[in-house]
Scaffold this motif. Structure first.
Motif, PDB file in Angstrom:
ATOM      1  N   ARG A 154       0.833  -1.203   0.000  1.00  0.00           N
ATOM      2  CA  ARG A 154       0.000   0.000   0.000  1.00  0.00           C
ATOM      3  C   ARG A 154       0.872   1.260   0.000  1.00  0.00           C
ATOM      4  O   ARG A 154       0.582   2.247  -0.674  1.00  0.00           O
ATOM      5  CB  ARG A 154      -0.886  -0.022   1.250  1.00  0.00           C
ATOM      6  CG  ARG A 154      -1.744   1.208   1.390  1.00  0.00           C
ATOM      7  CD  ARG A 154      -3.226   0.879   1.373  1.00  0.00           C
ATOM      8  NE  ARG A 154      -3.999   2.091   1.500  1.00  0.00           N
ATOM      9  CZ  ARG A 154      -4.330   2.859   0.462  1.00  0.00           C
ATOM     10  NH1 ARG A 154      -3.958   2.529  -0.742  1.00  0.00           N
ATOM     11  NH2 ARG A 154      -5.031   3.967   0.662  1.00  0.00           N
ATOM     12  N   GLN A 201       2.243   1.898  -3.372  1.00  0.00           N
ATOM     13  CA  GLN A 201       1.177   2.411  -4.236  1.00  0.00           C
ATOM     14  C   GLN A 201       0.942   3.890  -3.993  1.00  0.00           C
ATOM     15  O   GLN A 201       0.839   4.691  -4.930  1.00  0.00           O
ATOM     16  CB  GLN A 201      -0.128   1.660  -3.943  1.00  0.00           C
ATOM     17  CG  GLN A 201      -0.299   0.418  -4.768  1.00  0.00           C
ATOM     18  CD  GLN A 201      -1.564  -0.317  -4.360  1.00  0.00           C
ATOM     19  OE1 GLN A 201      -2.303   0.118  -3.493  1.00  0.00           O
ATOM     20  NE2 GLN A 201      -1.794  -1.444  -4.980  1.00  0.00           N
ATOM     21  N   LEU A 202       0.876   4.257  -2.704  1.00  0.00           N
ATOM     22  CA  LEU A 202       0.643   5.660  -2.360  1.00  0.00           C
ATOM     23  C   LEU A 202       1.767   6.533  -2.881  1.00  0.00           C
ATOM     24  O   LEU A 202       1.523   7.620  -3.403  1.00  0.00           O
ATOM     25  CB  LEU A 202       0.526   5.813  -0.841  1.00  0.00           C
ATOM     26  CG  LEU A 202      -0.818   5.423  -0.236  1.00  0.00           C
ATOM     27  CD1 LEU A 202      -0.737   5.487   1.275  1.00  0.00           C
ATOM     28  CD2 LEU A 202      -1.913   6.340  -0.724  1.00  0.00           C
ATOM     29  N   GLU A 203       3.001   6.056  -2.750  1.00  0.00           N
ATOM     30  CA  GLU A 203       4.127   6.848  -3.227  1.00  0.00           C
ATOM     31  C   GLU A 203       4.036   7.058  -4.725  1.00  0.00           C
ATOM     32  O   GLU A 203       4.303   8.144  -5.230  1.00  0.00           O
ATOM     33  CB  GLU A 203       5.443   6.148  -2.869  1.00  0.00           C
ATOM     34  CG  GLU A 203       5.919   6.453  -1.472  1.00  0.00           C
ATOM     35  CD  GLU A 203       7.189   5.716  -1.126  1.00  0.00           C
ATOM     36  OE1 GLU A 203       7.643   4.894  -1.955  1.00  0.00           O
ATOM     37  OE2 GLU A 203       7.718   5.952  -0.055  1.00  0.00           O
ATOM     38  N   GLN A 204       3.646   5.997  -5.418  1.00  0.00           N
ATOM     39  CA  GLN A 204       3.502   6.130  -6.869  1.00  0.00           C
ATOM     40  C   GLN A 204       2.454   7.164  -7.231  1.00  0.00           C
ATOM     41  O   GLN A 204       2.656   8.021  -8.093  1.00  0.00           O
ATOM     42  CB  GLN A 204       3.089   4.782  -7.458  1.00  0.00           C
ATOM     43  CG  GLN A 204       4.242   4.008  -8.034  1.00  0.00           C
ATOM     44  CD  GLN A 204       3.772   2.741  -8.681  1.00  0.00           C
ATOM     45  OE1 GLN A 204       2.618   2.336  -8.535  1.00  0.00           O
ATOM     46  NE2 GLN A 204       4.641   2.098  -9.396  1.00  0.00           N
ATOM     47  N   GLU A 205       1.305   7.070  -6.524  1.00  0.00           N
ATOM     48  CA  GLU A 205       0.225   8.025  -6.802  1.00  0.00           C
ATOM     49  C   GLU A 205       0.696   9.443  -6.554  1.00  0.00           C
ATOM     50  O   GLU A 205       0.418  10.360  -7.323  1.00  0.00           O
ATOM     51  CB  GLU A 205      -0.971   7.729  -5.892  1.00  0.00           C
ATOM     52  CG  GLU A 205      -1.816   6.561  -6.362  1.00  0.00           C
ATOM     53  CD  GLU A 205      -2.906   6.243  -5.349  1.00  0.00           C
ATOM     54  OE1 GLU A 205      -3.383   7.185  -4.700  1.00  0.00           O
ATOM     55  OE2 GLU A 205      -3.255   5.067  -5.216  1.00  0.00           O
ATOM     56  N   LEU A 206       1.434   9.618  -5.463  1.00  0.00           N
ATOM     57  CA  LEU A 206       1.920  10.940  -5.113  1.00  0.00           C
ATOM     58  C   LEU A 206       2.841  11.463  -6.199  1.00  0.00           C
ATOM     59  O   LEU A 206       2.757  12.619  -6.605  1.00  0.00           O
ATOM     60  CB  LEU A 206       2.661  10.873  -3.780  1.00  0.00           C
ATOM     61  CG  LEU A 206       3.012  12.215  -3.150  1.00  0.00           C
ATOM     62  CD1 LEU A 206       1.752  12.948  -2.795  1.00  0.00           C
ATOM     63  CD2 LEU A 206       3.842  11.999  -1.913  1.00  0.00           C
ATOM     64  N   GLN A 207       3.715  10.599  -6.680  1.00  0.00           N
ATOM     65  CA  GLN A 207       4.659  11.010  -7.724  1.00  0.00           C
ATOM     66  C   GLN A 207       3.909  11.429  -8.973  1.00  0.00           C
ATOM     67  O   GLN A 207       4.199  12.469  -9.563  1.00  0.00           O
ATOM     68  CB  GLN A 207       5.579   9.830  -8.042  1.00  0.00           C
ATOM     69  CG  GLN A 207       6.806  10.197  -8.818  1.00  0.00           C
ATOM     70  CD  GLN A 207       7.647  11.216  -8.087  1.00  0.00           C
ATOM     71  OE1 GLN A 207       7.776  11.176  -6.878  1.00  0.00           O
ATOM     72  NE2 GLN A 207       8.170  12.161  -8.822  1.00  0.00           N
ATOM     73  N   MET A 208       2.902  10.620  -9.346  1.00  0.00           N
ATOM     74  CA  MET A 208       2.130  10.947 -10.547  1.00  0.00           C
ATOM     75  C   MET A 208       1.420  12.256 -10.376  1.00  0.00           C
ATOM     76  O   MET A 208       1.431  13.113 -11.254  1.00  0.00           O
ATOM     77  CB  MET A 208       1.098   9.842 -10.823  1.00  0.00           C
ATOM     78  CG  MET A 208       1.667   8.778 -11.707  1.00  0.00           C
ATOM     79  SD  MET A 208       0.536   7.520 -12.272  1.00  0.00           S
ATOM     80  CE  MET A 208      -0.944   7.745 -11.386  1.00  0.00           C
ATOM     81  N   ALA A 209       0.817  12.440  -9.204  1.00  0.00           N
ATOM     82  CA  ALA A 209       0.069  13.677  -8.970  1.00  0.00           C
ATOM     83  C   ALA A 209       1.009  14.868  -9.003  1.00  0.00           C
ATOM     84  O   ALA A 209       0.648  15.929  -9.491  1.00  0.00           O
ATOM     85  CB  ALA A 209      -0.660  13.596  -7.626  1.00  0.00           C
ATOM     86  N   GLN A 265       1.858  15.670 -12.520  1.00  0.00           N
ATOM     87  CA  GLN A 265       0.704  16.324 -13.132  1.00  0.00           C
ATOM     88  C   GLN A 265       0.603  17.753 -12.682  1.00  0.00           C
ATOM     89  O   GLN A 265       0.306  18.651 -13.459  1.00  0.00           O
ATOM     90  CB  GLN A 265      -0.581  15.577 -12.749  1.00  0.00           C
ATOM     91  CG  GLN A 265      -0.811  14.367 -13.605  1.00  0.00           C
ATOM     92  CD  GLN A 265      -2.048  13.612 -13.161  1.00  0.00           C
ATOM     93  OE1 GLN A 265      -2.823  14.128 -12.372  1.00  0.00           O
ATOM     94  NE2 GLN A 265      -2.218  12.433 -13.659  1.00  0.00           N
ATOM     95  N   LEU A 303      -2.518  15.345  -0.829  1.00  0.00           N
ATOM     96  CA  LEU A 303      -3.756  15.384  -1.596  1.00  0.00           C
ATOM     97  C   LEU A 303      -3.947  16.784  -2.153  1.00  0.00           C
ATOM     98  O   LEU A 303      -3.579  17.762  -1.528  1.00  0.00           O
ATOM     99  CB  LEU A 303      -4.944  15.052  -0.679  1.00  0.00           C
ATOM    100  CG  LEU A 303      -4.878  13.674  -0.054  1.00  0.00           C
ATOM    101  CD1 LEU A 303      -5.884  13.574   1.075  1.00  0.00           C
ATOM    102  CD2 LEU A 303      -5.164  12.607  -1.102  1.00  0.00           C
TER     103      LEU A 303
END
Lengths: 424, 103
Positions: free
Chosen positions: A163, A166-174, A177, A192
């Motif tokens: 998890r 996953q969160l780190e990946q999401e953060l990087q993508m965000a 962006q 967030l």
């Protein structure tokens, strides 16, 4: 499942009674019964959460057998001396006392007393007796429980690790962006997106780097001042002055880097102290201010130098005017783009709205070019001043500039911490 | 390529710009303030603008190249070059030499 248990029980009982009844009682029979019971132990342990409960019938049988055996003949002793056995049984009895059955403690004590008073005819320590059996069973149970707990814990760790990645990946993508949108998304502590007011990731990083740059710059200036006062030779002073110049250039490169992703962080001047922000001009100080400081404080200047500096002042002013003029034009056209038709028409035409917004976006993106040119102007002013002035004068010039901004920052911190008046 | 140089040496000061670019506006404004009357070629209004832009990009090494300034037929360059020259006090002598201003 329960039927299977009953079957097992019947098998056990039948095997025990057959061995007991058919032949004269022997010690080996006890051994066999114990072994059977130990196998029974395994089948009984299908409810790991209540090991004592499962073990109890075995111990009960063990007690009964012990009673039976003492009444009939010599009894098997547990491994180890009788006192340790008594200790074990003492330990076991409080545990046993937690159980539902009240008969067992009395039965057990009786058994242990009888065991201690029995004759010295003892088997080899390896032969198990009920207390040892129970102890072994409890150990097994405890080991099994801890193994299960460990497995569950490791499972939890693994899932949390997955998890986290996953969160780190999401953060990087965000974050990427957010940088592509030019700082349109803002991030709070949890990573967030949130509405404005918060810093983007790049802006926060720039602020940190700026603080570090300030500290390094102060150290440089300290060295420069020391070199001036000690009247070091010219070439050493020259080296220090040039390092100060390249340090200024480093800051401008940093600003150029953040201008690509978050130009508004520079143009709103949030990275500067409040007093510096009074003099904010396209993401920094006005180049003309530097020249004013030099003219006022770097004396004596030769005629030639004064003329050169005045010429520089004029060209800086002309460049500033040109930039201001185009910036005004950009502002005007931006407000024209935003307000055309939208304010008067009641119906919202999404297509024209989006086309208008895209035109406005391209106009906003031109602000980055302004910041770059303004920073270039600042750098060129510094270079030119260094060319016009002598080495000692350049050193004093850099010191004066740094002192000026340092005093502005001191003023800001005093202002921020000033005592407020209560009421009204 | 030779069309570009022909256009560049046509007048004392030639500026290739894009009408929507803000830096082009800055450079134009600067020259007007100096009293220069430059020849301005708007690449987005010119039918051959794309070719000229490509040639200029190769000369400057940056895309989009605009604004590009030629003084006296010689390439001066994009905005920051012009600004550095001006701060160095070299722009005005250059302009005088090319005959763009006389004072």
């Amino acid at each position: 499942m329960l039927f299977m248990i009953w079957l097992n029980w019947i098998k056990i009982f039948s095997s025990i009674w057959i061995t007991m009844i058919n032949r004269p009682f022997k010690k080996t029979d006890i051994t066999k019964c114990m072994q059977v019971l130990m196998c029974a132990d395994q089948t009984l342990n299908i409810f790991p959460s209540q090991p004592m409960h499962a073990v109890d019938p075995a111990t009960q049988i063990g007690q009964a057998l012990a009673n039976g055996s003492t009444s009939k003949g010599p009894v098997n002793q547990a491994m180890g001396a009788p006192p340790t056995q008594r200790k074990n049984s003492d330990h076991a009895s409080p545990a046993l006392a937690n159980q539902d059955n009240d008969q067992r403690p009395t039965v057990k004590r009786e058994g242990s007393r009888k065991a201690t008073t029995s004759s010295s005819e003892q088997e080899a320590p390896k032969t198990p007796d009920p207390k040892t059996l129970r102890r072994l069973a409890q150990n097994r149970e405890a080991a099994r429980k801890s193994r299960i707990r460990k497995k569950a814990y490791i499972q939890q760790l693994e899932t949390s690790r997955i998890r986290l990645s996953q969160l780190e990946q999401e953060l990087q993508m965000a974050r990427t962006q957010g940088s592509i949108l030019g700082g349109g998304l803002f991030f709070n502590d949890q990573g967030l997106p949130t509405a404005g007011g918060a810093l983007t990731a790049e802006a926060a990083m720039f602020d940190m780097e700026y603080v570090r740059w300030l500290e390094e710059h102060h150290k440089l200036m300290f060295q420069l001042r020391a070199a001036l006062e000690e009247h070091l030779p010219e070439n050493q002073l020259q080296l220090l002055v040039e390092s100060a110049l390249s340090h200024h250039e480093m800051l401008i490169n940093m600003k150029g880097h953040i201008a690509r992703s978050d130009v508004f962080h520079l143009t709103t001047g949030t990275w500067m102290s409040p007093a510096e922000r009074c003099f904010l001009w396209i993401g920094g100080y006005r180049p003309g201010e530097l020249i004013k400081i030099v003219l006022r404080h770097i004396k004596p200047l030769t005629e030639q130098q004064i003329v050169a500096i005045c010429n520089l002042q004029q060209s800086v002013q002309e460049s500033e005017d040109a930039l201001n003029h185009s910036l005004d034009a950009v502002h005007r056209s931006l407000s024209e783009t935003i307000t055309s038709d939208v304010l008067t028409s009641s119906a919202v035409d999404m297509a024209s709205f989006m086309s208008r917004m895209s035109v406005a976006m391209s106009k906003l993106s031109s602000l980055e070019a302004f910041v770059r040119q303004a920073d270039n102007l600042r750098l060129q002013t510094l270079h030119r001043l260094h060319q016009i002035l002598t080495v000692r004068q350049s050193a004093r010039c850099f010191l004066a500039i740094t002192e000026y901004f340092h005093r502005l920052r001191a003023l800001s911190s005093l202002w921020v911490s000033r005592p407020r008046q209560e009421g009204v | 390529m030779d069309r570009v140089s022909k256009l560049a040496s046509d007048r004392a000061v030639v500026i290739f710009s894009v009408s929507s670019c803000c830096m082009c506006h800055t450079v134009k404004r600067l020259f007007c303030d100096l009293g220069v009357n430059p020849a301005i070629y708007e690449l987005d209004h010119d039918p051959r603008g794309k070719d000229i832009e490509r040639v200029l990009a190769r000369m400057i090494g940056r895309n989009p190249p605009a604004p590009v300034v030629f003084i006296g037929g010689r390439l001066v360059g994009p905005t920051d070059q012009v600004m550095s020259l001006h701060l160095g006090g070299k722009l005005v002598p250059l302009l005088k030499e090319a005959g763009a201003i006389w004072l």
